[in-house]
Design a protein around this motif. Structure first.
Motif, PDB file in Angstrom:
ATOM      1  N   PHE A 129      13.317   7.159  11.788  1.00 54.12           N
ATOM      2  CA  PHE A 129      12.241   6.684  10.926  1.00 54.12           C
ATOM      3  C   PHE A 129      12.799   5.723   9.879  1.00 54.12           C
ATOM      4  CE2 PHE A 129      11.030  10.893  12.405  1.00 54.12           C
ATOM      5  CZ  PHE A 129       9.780  10.640  12.944  1.00 54.12           C
ATOM      6  N   ARG A 130      11.964   4.750   9.504  1.00 56.34           N
ATOM      7  CA  ARG A 130      12.326   3.795   8.464  1.00 56.34           C
ATOM      8  C   ARG A 130      11.117   3.569   7.574  1.00 56.34           C
ATOM      9  NH1 ARG A 130      14.692   2.003  13.188  1.00 56.34           N
ATOM     10  NH2 ARG A 130      16.941   1.697  13.117  1.00 56.34           N
TER      11      ARG A 130
ATOM     12  N   SER B 120       6.546  -2.496   1.121  1.00 62.04           N
ATOM     13  CA  SER B 120       5.386  -2.695   1.988  1.00 62.04           C
ATOM     14  C   SER B 120       4.101  -2.381   1.234  1.00 62.04           C
ATOM     15  CB  SER B 120       5.494  -1.773   3.215  1.00 62.04           C
ATOM     16  OG  SER B 120       4.284  -1.790   3.944  1.00 62.04           O
ATOM     17  N   PRO B 121       3.009  -3.115   1.562  1.00 60.03           N
ATOM     18  CA  PRO B 121       1.722  -2.784   0.926  1.00 60.03           C
ATOM     19  C   PRO B 121       1.158  -1.452   1.415  1.00 60.03           C
ATOM     20  CG  PRO B 121       1.447  -4.505   2.580  1.00 60.03           C
ATOM     21  CD  PRO B 121       2.927  -4.305   2.406  1.00 60.03           C
ATOM     22  N   LEU B 122       1.718  -0.914   2.516  1.00 56.17           N
ATOM     23  CA  LEU B 122       1.267   0.381   3.012  1.00 56.17           C
ATOM     24  C   LEU B 122       1.977   1.505   2.265  1.00 56.17           C
ATOM     25  CD1 LEU B 122       1.230  -0.157   6.884  1.00 56.17           C
ATOM     26  CD2 LEU B 122      -0.746  -0.064   5.355  1.00 56.17           C
ATOM     27  N   PRO B 123       1.268   2.524   1.821  1.00 54.39           N
ATOM     28  CA  PRO B 123       1.910   3.666   1.156  1.00 54.39           C
ATOM     29  C   PRO B 123       2.929   4.330   2.078  1.00 54.39           C
ATOM     30  CG  PRO B 123      -0.477   3.752   0.883  1.00 54.39           C
ATOM     31  CD  PRO B 123      -0.203   2.668   1.879  1.00 54.39           C
ATOM     32  N   LEU B 124       3.918   4.982   1.485  1.00 58.59           N
ATOM     33  CA  LEU B 124       4.982   5.605   2.278  1.00 58.59           C
ATOM     34  C   LEU B 124       4.435   6.629   3.259  1.00 58.59           C
ATOM     35  CD1 LEU B 124       7.749   6.106  -0.447  1.00 58.59           C
ATOM     36  CD2 LEU B 124       7.636   4.342   1.317  1.00 58.59           C
ATOM     37  N   HIS B 125       3.482   7.440   2.815  1.00 56.56           N
ATOM     38  CA  HIS B 125       2.981   8.484   3.715  1.00 56.56           C
ATOM     39  C   HIS B 125       2.263   7.879   4.920  1.00 56.56           C
ATOM     40  CE1 HIS B 125      -0.809   7.822   1.496  1.00 56.56           C
ATOM     41  NE2 HIS B 125      -1.405   8.371   2.539  1.00 56.56           N
TER      42      HIS B 125
ATOM     43  N   SER C 146       5.262 -14.513  11.749  1.00 62.74           N
ATOM     44  CA  SER C 146       5.639 -13.247  11.139  1.00 62.74           C
ATOM     45  C   SER C 146       4.693 -12.155  11.618  1.00 62.74           C
ATOM     46  CB  SER C 146       5.583 -13.349   9.611  1.00 62.74           C
ATOM     47  OG  SER C 146       5.607 -12.061   9.023  1.00 62.74           O
ATOM     48  N   ALA C 147       5.250 -11.161  12.317  1.00 65.57           N
ATOM     49  CA  ALA C 147       4.411 -10.070  12.808  1.00 65.57           C
ATOM     50  C   ALA C 147       3.726  -9.351  11.650  1.00 65.57           C
ATOM     51  CB  ALA C 147       5.255  -9.091  13.622  1.00 65.57           C
ATOM     52  N   GLU C 148       4.447  -9.213  10.536  1.00 62.86           N
ATOM     53  CA  GLU C 148       3.873  -8.540   9.371  1.00 62.86           C
ATOM     54  C   GLU C 148       2.674  -9.313   8.830  1.00 62.86           C
ATOM     55  OE1 GLU C 148       7.040  -9.148   9.862  1.00 62.86           O
ATOM     56  OE2 GLU C 148       7.977  -7.164   9.944  1.00 62.86           O
ATOM     57  N   ASP C 149       2.799 -10.654   8.789  1.00 66.97           N
ATOM     58  CA  ASP C 149       1.684 -11.468   8.290  1.00 66.97           C
ATOM     59  C   ASP C 149       0.490 -11.385   9.230  1.00 66.97           C
ATOM     60  OD1 ASP C 149       3.162 -12.225   6.113  1.00 66.97           O
ATOM     61  OD2 ASP C 149       3.705 -14.204   6.907  1.00 66.97           O
ATOM     62  N   VAL C 150       0.749 -11.365  10.536  1.00 65.35           N
ATOM     63  CA  VAL C 150      -0.338 -11.265  11.509  1.00 65.35           C
ATOM     64  C   VAL C 150      -1.092  -9.950  11.335  1.00 65.35           C
ATOM     65  CG1 VAL C 150      -0.879 -11.036  13.966  1.00 65.35           C
ATOM     66  CG2 VAL C 150       0.729 -12.799  13.199  1.00 65.35           C
TER      67      VAL C 150
END
Length: 226
Positions: free
Chosen positions: A8-9, A14-19, A113-117
């Motif tokens: 896990f990483r 990231s704009p997504l919360p850790l959980h 950028s996959a993240e941007d997509v």
């Protein structure tokens, strides 16, 4: 099977919360068969130490996934992936993993950028997703008699639902299962209901049996929904 280290990483930027990051990674691993029914997950302390985050975050994720039917948490046995039936149902109703993987690969091949997509896709859904709600999909299986035709005509009259008819004799079992998974509601004759119920249950779908009076109010209620 024990989980390897560093599987896990998390990204604190990231704009997504850790959980959410951890929960979705576990769902991905299950969906892609990298975590199989009965496999053990790290303890909350082990994973918290590995990721340098609060143990309560891991506990919250495990509890949510337990409530979703994907994990088993038993004192003395740790946390494990749920059984084959539960995972089969999860996969049947979550067939998007391969599509997402292909989309990310294509984005990288196009030097995007996959993240941007992915973030743009999320923004798009927030802006326009609610305006593009798809219509329900009805699958009529071997419905050629007068009662089936009546319901078919009523659905056409009362809704703009997508409607498909299927003749089992003209399809392979794989094609029939794919059609069932693609439908929201399956309508069939009472003599075929048991044959279809297993596939429908695995895919989390509803089966309506024409000819059973107790199902008439349910079907009429479904077709009157906007």
């Amino acid at each position: 099977m024990e989980m390897p280290d560093l599987l896990f990483r998390v990204d604190s930027q990231s704009p997504l919360p850790l959980h959410v990051q951890i929960k979705e990674q576990i769902k991905w691993l299950i969906g892609k068969d990298l975590l199989k029914p009965g496999d053990s997950l790290p303890s909350t302390n082990q994973l918290a130490e590995q990721l340098s985050i609060n143990r309560n975050t891991i506990q919250s994720v495990y509890t949510q996934l337990k409530d979703d039917g994907l994990l088993l948490m038993q004192k003395g046995r740790g946390t494990r992936v749920a059984g084959e039936d539960e995972i089969a149902r999860f996969k049947a109703s979550n067939s998007h993993f391969a599509f997402a993987e292909k989309m990310i690969e294509e984005a990288r091949e196009a030097n995007l950028s996959a993240e941007d997509v992915l973030l743009s896709g999320f923004a798009y859904m927030q802006l326009f997703g609610q305006r593009r709600n798809r219509q329900p999909r009805y699958l009529f299986v071997e419905c050629k008699d007068s009662s089936c035709v009546f319901y078919l005509d009523e659905i056409k009259r009362l809704t703009s639902a997508e409607i498909r008819s299927m003749d089992l004799s003209s399809l392979t079992e794989e094609e029939a299962i794919a059609a069932i998974r693609g439908a929201d509601v399956i309508v069939t004759r009472s003599d075929l209901a048991e044959r279809l119920k297993k596939f429908a249950d695995d895919a989390g779908k509803t089966v309506i049996t024409v000819g059973s009076t107790r199902d008439v109010p349910l079907l009429l209620n479904l077709v009157r929904q906007p």
